[in-house]
Motif scaffolding. Structure first.
Motif, PDB file in Angstrom:
ATOM      1  N   MET A   1       0.864  -1.167   0.000  1.00 56.30           N
ATOM      2  CA  MET A   1       0.000   0.000   0.000  1.00 56.30           C
ATOM      3  C   MET A   1       0.908   1.227   0.000  1.00 56.30           C
ATOM      4  O   MET A   1       1.836   1.316   0.796  1.00 56.30           O
ATOM      5  CB  MET A   1      -0.893  -0.042   1.237  1.00 56.30           C
ATOM      6  CG  MET A   1      -1.638   1.200   1.499  1.00 56.30           C
ATOM      7  SD  MET A   1      -2.729   1.207   2.959  1.00 56.30           S
ATOM      8  CE  MET A   1      -2.598  -0.367   3.699  1.00 56.30           C
ATOM      9  N   ASP A   2       0.606   2.176  -0.893  1.00 63.23           N
ATOM     10  CA  ASP A   2       1.437   3.376  -0.960  1.00 63.23           C
ATOM     11  C   ASP A   2       1.130   4.332   0.194  1.00 63.23           C
ATOM     12  O   ASP A   2       0.151   4.168   0.921  1.00 63.23           O
ATOM     13  CB  ASP A   2       1.324   4.065  -2.321  1.00 63.23           C
ATOM     14  CG  ASP A   2      -0.023   4.722  -2.576  1.00 63.23           C
ATOM     15  OD1 ASP A   2      -0.748   5.049  -1.630  1.00 63.23           O
ATOM     16  OD2 ASP A   2      -0.340   4.933  -3.764  1.00 63.23           O
ATOM     17  N   ALA A  30     -11.718   2.021  -0.043  1.00 65.44           N
ATOM     18  CA  ALA A  30     -11.696   0.568  -0.244  1.00 65.44           C
ATOM     19  C   ALA A  30     -11.543   0.225  -1.727  1.00 65.44           C
ATOM     20  O   ALA A  30     -10.786  -0.688  -2.077  1.00 65.44           O
ATOM     21  CB  ALA A  30     -12.962  -0.070   0.330  1.00 65.44           C
ATOM     22  N   CYS A  31     -12.219   0.969  -2.574  1.00 66.59           N
ATOM     23  CA  CYS A  31     -12.075   0.741  -4.018  1.00 66.59           C
ATOM     24  C   CYS A  31     -10.639   1.004  -4.467  1.00 66.59           C
ATOM     25  O   CYS A  31     -10.062   0.232  -5.251  1.00 66.59           O
ATOM     26  CB  CYS A  31     -13.047   1.630  -4.795  1.00 66.59           C
ATOM     27  SG  CYS A  31     -14.784   1.186  -4.576  1.00 66.59           S
ATOM     28  N   ASP A  32     -10.050   2.074  -3.955  1.00 65.01           N
ATOM     29  CA  ASP A  32      -8.662   2.394  -4.296  1.00 65.01           C
ATOM     30  C   ASP A  32      -7.698   1.345  -3.757  1.00 65.01           C
ATOM     31  O   ASP A  32      -6.691   1.022  -4.398  1.00 65.01           O
ATOM     32  CB  ASP A  32      -8.288   3.790  -3.796  1.00 65.01           C
ATOM     33  CG  ASP A  32      -9.012   4.891  -4.554  1.00 65.01           C
ATOM     34  OD1 ASP A  32      -9.556   4.624  -5.652  1.00 65.01           O
ATOM     35  OD2 ASP A  32      -9.045   6.026  -4.036  1.00 65.01           O
ATOM     36  N   MET A  35      -7.804  -1.509  -6.130  1.00 70.79           N
ATOM     37  CA  MET A  35      -7.036  -1.193  -7.351  1.00 70.79           C
ATOM     38  C   MET A  35      -5.533  -1.277  -7.106  1.00 70.79           C
ATOM     39  O   MET A  35      -4.768  -1.556  -8.026  1.00 70.79           O
ATOM     40  CB  MET A  35      -7.432   0.173  -7.883  1.00 70.79           C
ATOM     41  CG  MET A  35      -8.850   0.172  -8.422  1.00 70.79           C
ATOM     42  SD  MET A  35      -9.310   1.694  -9.225  1.00 70.79           S
ATOM     43  CE  MET A  35      -8.177   1.721 -10.583  1.00 70.79           C
ATOM     44  N   ALA A  36      -5.122  -1.064  -5.851  1.00 68.74           N
ATOM     45  CA  ALA A  36      -3.698  -1.144  -5.503  1.00 68.74           C
ATOM     46  C   ALA A  36      -3.272  -2.568  -5.150  1.00 68.74           C
ATOM     47  O   ALA A  36      -2.124  -2.806  -4.782  1.00 68.74           O
ATOM     48  CB  ALA A  36      -3.400  -0.203  -4.331  1.00 68.74           C
ATOM     49  N   ALA A  45     -15.643  -6.240   0.924  1.00 67.73           N
ATOM     50  CA  ALA A  45     -16.977  -5.977   1.478  1.00 67.73           C
ATOM     51  C   ALA A  45     -17.259  -4.478   1.561  1.00 67.73           C
ATOM     52  O   ALA A  45     -18.362  -4.029   1.227  1.00 67.73           O
ATOM     53  CB  ALA A  45     -17.117  -6.623   2.857  1.00 67.73           C
ATOM     54  N   LEU A  46     -16.283  -3.688   1.983  1.00 65.12           N
ATOM     55  CA  LEU A  46     -16.486  -2.239   2.060  1.00 65.12           C
ATOM     56  C   LEU A  46     -16.590  -1.636   0.663  1.00 65.12           C
ATOM     57  O   LEU A  46     -17.445  -0.785   0.415  1.00 65.12           O
ATOM     58  CB  LEU A  46     -15.361  -1.577   2.857  1.00 65.12           C
ATOM     59  CG  LEU A  46     -15.436  -0.057   3.018  1.00 65.12           C
ATOM     60  CD1 LEU A  46     -16.775   0.390   3.600  1.00 65.12           C
ATOM     61  CD2 LEU A  46     -14.272   0.435   3.883  1.00 65.12           C
ATOM     62  N   ALA A  47     -15.769  -2.088  -0.244  1.00 65.54           N
ATOM     63  CA  ALA A  47     -15.809  -1.564  -1.617  1.00 65.54           C
ATOM     64  C   ALA A  47     -17.141  -1.869  -2.292  1.00 65.54           C
ATOM     65  O   ALA A  47     -17.587  -1.116  -3.158  1.00 65.54           O
ATOM     66  CB  ALA A  47     -14.659  -2.134  -2.441  1.00 65.54           C
TER      67      ALA A  47
END
Length: 163
Positions: A1-2, A30-32, A35-36, A45-47
């Protein structure tokens, strides 16, 4: 994770500790994360939640599951205050939140254990001016004063934590 995703995750964790995570921000985060390449069950679940209809309570609960899944430690109160204050100040300065919202969000400096509690009288004075004198609508003078306070807060936070 950045670093930027980590920072965003910690800010939402801080919001959940002091009040409520922003459901929209939590879902987008969560979506990001997905994608990472961070794709644990709690992140998925959150996304999958609706950013528009997710209740704050459920956002807090789902975000806590993501934080547990990622093994992040709990935040202490002073750190949470500093994270939210810094994020609020950055948003004030880049005009991504209205001055009226930013003024009230800066009340976070008054939390017990806050490294910025000495600035609470300044925040209170700005909020009182906004509500009592301006009827809840910021003028250019208030925006200027709020921007100066935001810079002061960021400078103090940077001086306390130069890393």
């Amino acid at each position: 994770m950045d670093d930027e995703l980590h920072r965003r995750l910690r800010i939402e964790q801080a919001r959940a500790l002091l009040d409520n995570a922003d459901p929209r921000q939590a879902v987008m985060l969560a979506c990001d994360l997905l994608m990472a390449g961070v794709n644990g069950d709690a992140v998925v679940a959150l996304a999958a939640e609706s950013a528009r209809t997710l209740p704050a309570y459920d956002a807090n609960r789902r975000l806590a599951a993501v934080i547990d899944e990622l093994g992040l430690p709990e935040l202490d109160l002073p750190t949470a205050v500093a994270l939210i204050a810094a994020d609020t100040c950055e948003r004030i300065l880049d005009c991504s939140i209205p001055a009226e919202v930013g003024t009230h969000r800066l009340y976070v400096v008054g939390y017990e254990g806050s490294p910025l509690d000495h600035l609470l009288p300044e925040v209170t004075a700005l909020a009182a001016h906004l509500e009592d004198d301006l009827g809840g609508r910021a003028d250019d003078d208030l925006r200027t004063r709020l921007g100066a306070l935001a810079r002061t807060i960021l400078d103090r936070l940077k001086a306390e934590n130069p890393a």
